[in-house]
Design a protein around this motif. Structure first.
Motif, PDB file in Angstrom:
ATOM      1  N   LYS A  61       0.850  -1.209   0.000  1.00  0.00           N
ATOM      2  CA  LYS A  61       0.000   0.000   0.000  1.00  0.00           C
ATOM      3  C   LYS A  61       0.882   1.254   0.000  1.00  0.00           C
ATOM      4  CE  LYS A  61      -3.828  -2.379   0.669  1.00  0.00           C
ATOM      5  NZ  LYS A  61      -4.696  -2.696  -0.459  1.00  0.00           N
ATOM      6  N   ILE A 107       1.200   5.003   1.005  1.00  0.00           N
ATOM      7  CA  ILE A 107       0.582   5.956   1.950  1.00  0.00           C
ATOM      8  C   ILE A 107       1.385   7.260   1.987  1.00  0.00           C
ATOM      9  CG2 ILE A 107      -0.272   6.306   4.319  1.00  0.00           C
ATOM     10  CD1 ILE A 107      -1.458   3.740   3.081  1.00  0.00           C
ATOM     11  N   HIS A 124      -3.139   4.680  -1.402  1.00  0.00           N
ATOM     12  CA  HIS A 124      -4.179   3.997  -0.622  1.00  0.00           C
ATOM     13  C   HIS A 124      -4.484   4.709   0.698  1.00  0.00           C
ATOM     14  CE1 HIS A 124      -2.144   1.055  -3.232  1.00  0.00           C
ATOM     15  NE2 HIS A 124      -3.381   0.677  -3.483  1.00  0.00           N
ATOM     16  N   GLY A 125      -3.750   5.775   0.957  1.00  0.00           N
ATOM     17  CA  GLY A 125      -4.010   6.475   2.205  1.00  0.00           C
ATOM     18  C   GLY A 125      -3.237   7.772   2.300  1.00  0.00           C
ATOM     19  N   MET A 166      -6.644   7.955  -5.380  1.00  0.00           N
ATOM     20  CA  MET A 166      -7.122   6.866  -4.501  1.00  0.00           C
ATOM     21  C   MET A 166      -8.188   6.040  -5.228  1.00  0.00           C
ATOM     22  SD  MET A 166      -7.026   8.749  -0.779  1.00  0.00           S
ATOM     23  CE  MET A 166      -7.299   7.256   0.162  1.00  0.00           C
ATOM     24  N   GLY A 180      -9.509   3.667   0.165  1.00  0.00           N
ATOM     25  CA  GLY A 180      -8.472   3.768   1.200  1.00  0.00           C
ATOM     26  C   GLY A 180      -8.900   4.668   2.342  1.00  0.00           C
ATOM     27  N   GLY A 181      -7.912   5.121   3.107  1.00  0.00           N
ATOM     28  CA  GLY A 181      -8.222   5.897   4.307  1.00  0.00           C
ATOM     29  C   GLY A 181      -7.426   7.189   4.388  1.00  0.00           C
ATOM     30  N   ILE A 182      -8.112   8.262   4.778  1.00  0.00           N
ATOM     31  CA  ILE A 182      -7.451   9.547   5.045  1.00  0.00           C
ATOM     32  C   ILE A 182      -7.621   9.799   6.539  1.00  0.00           C
ATOM     33  CG2 ILE A 182      -7.565  12.043   4.614  1.00  0.00           C
ATOM     34  CD1 ILE A 182      -8.630  11.368   1.783  1.00  0.00           C
ATOM     35  N   ILE A 230     -13.510   5.737  -0.085  1.00  0.00           N
ATOM     36  CA  ILE A 230     -12.475   6.438   0.695  1.00  0.00           C
ATOM     37  C   ILE A 230     -13.073   6.845   2.038  1.00  0.00           C
ATOM     38  CG2 ILE A 230     -10.945   8.450   0.783  1.00  0.00           C
ATOM     39  CD1 ILE A 230     -11.101   8.477  -2.349  1.00  0.00           C
ATOM     40  N   VAL A 264      -6.140   4.005   8.943  1.00  0.00           N
ATOM     41  CA  VAL A 264      -5.746   4.013   7.524  1.00  0.00           C
ATOM     42  C   VAL A 264      -6.040   2.648   6.900  1.00  0.00           C
ATOM     43  CG1 VAL A 264      -3.740   4.064   5.957  1.00  0.00           C
ATOM     44  CG2 VAL A 264      -3.952   5.792   7.722  1.00  0.00           C
ATOM     45  N   SER A 265      -5.907   1.595   7.688  1.00  0.00           N
ATOM     46  CA  SER A 265      -5.915   0.231   7.147  1.00  0.00           C
ATOM     47  C   SER A 265      -7.324  -0.340   6.965  1.00  0.00           C
ATOM     48  CB  SER A 265      -5.136  -0.693   8.091  1.00  0.00           C
ATOM     49  OG  SER A 265      -5.962  -1.053   9.186  1.00  0.00           O
ATOM     50  N   THR A 313     -15.966   5.487   9.225  1.00  0.00           N
ATOM     51  CA  THR A 313     -15.656   6.772   8.575  1.00  0.00           C
ATOM     52  C   THR A 313     -16.382   7.911   9.276  1.00  0.00           C
ATOM     53  OG1 THR A 313     -15.332   7.856   6.443  1.00  0.00           O
ATOM     54  CG2 THR A 313     -17.468   6.762   6.751  1.00  0.00           C
TER      55      THR A 313
END
Ligand code: NDP
Length: 257
Positions: free
Chosen positions: A8, A10, A89-90, A137, A141-143, A184, A235-236, A243
């Motif tokens: 990933k 990041i 991905h983040g 993205m 994924g994650g912010i 996301i 993030v994972s 969220t």
């Protein structure tokens, strides 16, 4: 066994030195197998980051310059990340700023410029970064951003930054709604007081740290590594159902009346 973030990509924004919360996060993400891309504003931070990465034998996939006060700089940074890395991905957003003289005394004395500056760097930057990052993205994924209890309650001296953090936390919720359909997630970690370069600008730091030892359920302060692990979680894929959330990593202090 494959690691949580193996393969990933990041982006980490906001390592100024070894004490930075973003450095604790870097170590957690690295241990989880992530490929790391960094952004800095100041040359001094870039030099410190390069040394730290070398000392800890962490290989950066890319380091780009990014001033979040400047839309063009944000666009350029994410264009370069897109060209050189491709899909991300983040994103870890660990950036904030307010004038030091407005982090003491009465909030009522906040200047118009000081108010706008704190909002711009500490809250709007998440909006601008999310917009740019979304284009890269494409696999979801994650912010994750970093906030503080001063968004929810009056913490003496936190003043204009508390109001900026309230705006940041509301942005997390609105962005979570917008980004959800693209897979996301947008979340925040609300850390207890940690001695960093930025924390030096906030008055009464010792008082804030001492009250945690006295009153928080865990009776101790948290550190950068604990914030790092919580950020890694958000993030994972472990947090795939989460969220718009603010996760407190503060020894439980926020539950105490
Ligand atoms: P640091 O000073 O280590 O990190 C702050 C970072 O913000 C620096 O890397 C700085 O970059 C960056 N930054 C400031 N202005 C800009 C800009 N215009 N463009 C790009 N980057 C910018 O402090 P922390 O690690 O404490 O702060 C990280 C985050 O954690 C902040 O959002 C802070 O509010 C939050 N937080 C901190 C707590 C604490 O007690 N320390 C508690 C809870 C939340 P550069 O050095 O290159 O200028």
């Amino acid at each position: 066994m494959t690691k949580l973030l193996e393969g990933k990509n990041i982006v980490v924004m906001g390592v100024a030195n070894e004490r930075s919360i973003a450095w604790g996060i870097t170590k957690s993400l690295h241990n989880a197998g992530a490929n790391l891309i960094f952004t800095n504003r100041q040359e001094r931070s870039y030099q410190k980051l390069v040394k730290l990465l070398d000392k800890h034998e962490i290989q950066a996939k890319l380091i780009v310059s990014c001033d979040v006060a400047d839309d063009e700089s944000i666009q350029q940074a994410f264009n370069e990340i897109g060209e050189k890395v491709g899909v991300i991905h983040g994103v870890v957003h660990s950036v904030a700023f307010a004038n030091r003289d407005e982090l003491q005394g009465e909030y009522a004395n906040t200047s118009r410029d000081g108010f706008l500056l704190a909002q711009e760097i500490s809250a709007y930057s998440l909006v601008a970064v999310t917009k740019a990052a979304k284009e890269l993205m494409t696999e979801g994924g994650g912010i994750v951003t970093q906030t503080y209890l001063g968004a929810e309650r009056v913490i003496p001296g936190y003043n204009v930054m508390g109001v900026a953090k309230a705006s940041l936390e509301a942005s997390v919720r609105y962005l979570a709604e917008d980004m959800g359909k693209y897979g996301i997630r947008v979340n925040a970690v609300s850390a207890g007081p940690i001695r960093t370069l930025s924390a030096k600008g906030v008055s009464n730091f010792n008082e804030k740290a001492n009250v945690i030892v006295e009153k928080a359920p865990l009776r101790r302060n948290v550190d950068q590594d604990e914030v790092g692990d919580a950020t890694l979680f958000l993030v994972s894929e472990m947090a795939r159902g989460i969220t718009g959330e603010v996760l407190h990593v503060d020894s439980g202090f926020h539950i105490i009346g």
